[in-house]
Write a protein that holds these residues in place. Structure first.
Motif, short mmCIF file in Angstrom:
data_model
loop_
_atom_site.label_atom_id
_atom_site.label_comp_id
_atom_site.label_asym_id
_atom_site.label_seq_id
_atom_site.Cartn_x
_atom_site.Cartn_y
_atom_site.Cartn_z
N ALA A 264 37.65 37.97 30.01
CA ALA A 264 37.03 39.27 29.79
C ALA A 264 36.22 39.32 28.49
O ALA A 264 35.34 40.16 28.34
N ARG A 265 36.51 38.40 27.57
CA ARG A 265 35.81 38.38 26.28
C ARG A 265 34.65 37.38 26.25
O ARG A 265 34.00 37.22 25.22
N GLN B 290 47.43 35.63 33.64
CA GLN B 290 47.15 36.82 32.84
C GLN B 290 46.39 36.46 31.55
O GLN B 290 45.41 37.12 31.18
N GLU B 291 46.85 35.40 30.87
CA GLU B 291 46.17 34.98 29.65
C GLU B 291 44.72 34.56 29.95
O GLU B 291 43.81 34.88 29.19
N PHE C 26 38.41 29.94 40.98
CA PHE C 26 37.18 30.74 40.98
C PHE C 26 37.49 32.23 40.87
O PHE C 26 36.78 32.97 40.19
N ASN C 27 38.56 32.68 41.51
CA ASN C 27 38.94 34.10 41.42
C ASN C 27 39.44 34.46 40.03
O ASN C 27 39.20 35.58 39.55
N ILE C 28 40.13 33.54 39.39
CA ILE C 28 40.71 33.82 38.08
C ILE C 28 39.67 33.70 36.97
O ILE C 28 39.54 34.58 36.11
N VAL C 29 38.92 32.61 36.99
CA VAL C 29 37.96 32.32 35.91
C VAL C 29 36.64 33.08 36.12
O VAL C 29 35.96 33.41 35.15
#
Length: 276
Positions: A15-16, A8-9, A132-135
């Protein structure tokens, strides 16, 4: 620099950020890792580095337990390099008890390191698909030292239509030719003194190939002779392969790749060298 320890973090931090260059590592960083970070910084708006000793790619509990770790030092190095975010998940949260999915790659993953380290490439592919999915990076950076791993990553990224460009950089080496590896820290002083012979054996094959030798058996014999002269006899494999398939041919192509895996004491080292 943001340090994220949960998925989550990491998603919130991502996103930023703008375009991201991702450098996946298991930590205990050396100059080879940092060269990947610098390339990623040149080509992207932000760099994300993972520091995660991935338990599912280890075949031996002892190998996992003995893998070198230096988290605080690694974080300090990455801060100096201007990394935007470091992802250091805990294994228990990354792989919960009911985790049941595995990415099983065929083709190049079935050769050399495949049978030598059963389950290794499935563990590598699974963790990288998760990363890859998370980042969600635009590019991911790898070193040529793990040439077969690079080929495996290229394969599953293509097969699964993952929108990430895989960038492979030349192997970073010490002044005496030893390929950079976190495992080098486990070598004794005597073993470290002998370790550069792996690169010397590969260079011998390259010299012969550049002189026109195309018989695989001759190139492999030459490499084994160099290793034997240095007293290195605990050999997993010494071979020359087609870099597209990682399969051996009796007559090697111009772009052939020489590879070897050798044990020095308790440490298994791999290296490779293009022969063209």
């Amino acid at each position: 620099m943001k340090i994220c320890t949960t998925v989550q973090e990491m998603r919130q931090a991502r996103a930023r950020l703008g375009s991201v260059g991702f450098v996946p590592t298991m930590g205990f960083l050396h100059e080879g890792h940092l060269s990947l970070v610098r390339r990623a910084r040149e080509e992207n708006e932000a760099v994300v580095v993972s520091l995660f000793v991935n338990p599912i790619q280890f075949g031996s509990p002892d190998d996992l337990a003995n893998y070198p770790r230096a988290l605080e030092r690694d974080i300090a190095l990455l801060k100096e390099e201007g990394v935007a975010c470091v992802f250091t998940p805990e294994a228990a949260g990354f792989y919960p008890e009911d985790f049941a999915t595995q990415v099983d790659v065929g083709g190049v993953a079935l050769e050399l390191e495949g049978p030598s380290r059963p389950g290794h490439f499935a563990g590598v592919a699974t963790v990288l698909v998760k990363f890859f999915n998370i980042v969600q990076p635009q590019r991911a950076y790898f070193g040529q030292k793990d040439a077969q791993q690079c080929a495996v990553v290229q394969r599953f990224v293509r097969d699964l239509n993952i929108p990430v460009e895989i960038v492979t950089m030349p192997t970073w080496r010490e002044a005496d030719g030893l390929a950079g590896s976190s495992r080098n820290s486990r070598l004794t002083e005597a073993e470290r003194h002998r370790a550069p012979v792996l690169h010397q054996a590969l260079c011998r094959a390259r010299d012969l190939a550049r002189a026109g030798e195309r018989r695989r058996v001759v190139l492999e014999k030459a490499m084994r002779e160099v290793l034997a002269q240095a007293g290195l006899t605990d050999i997993d494999y010494v071979t020359v392969v087609d870099p597209g398939t990682f399969q051996a041919r009796d007559v090697v192509p111009d772009d052939a790749l020489a590879l070897l895996a050798v044990r020095l004491g308790a440490v298994r080292l791999i290296d490779n060298l293009p022969l063209g």
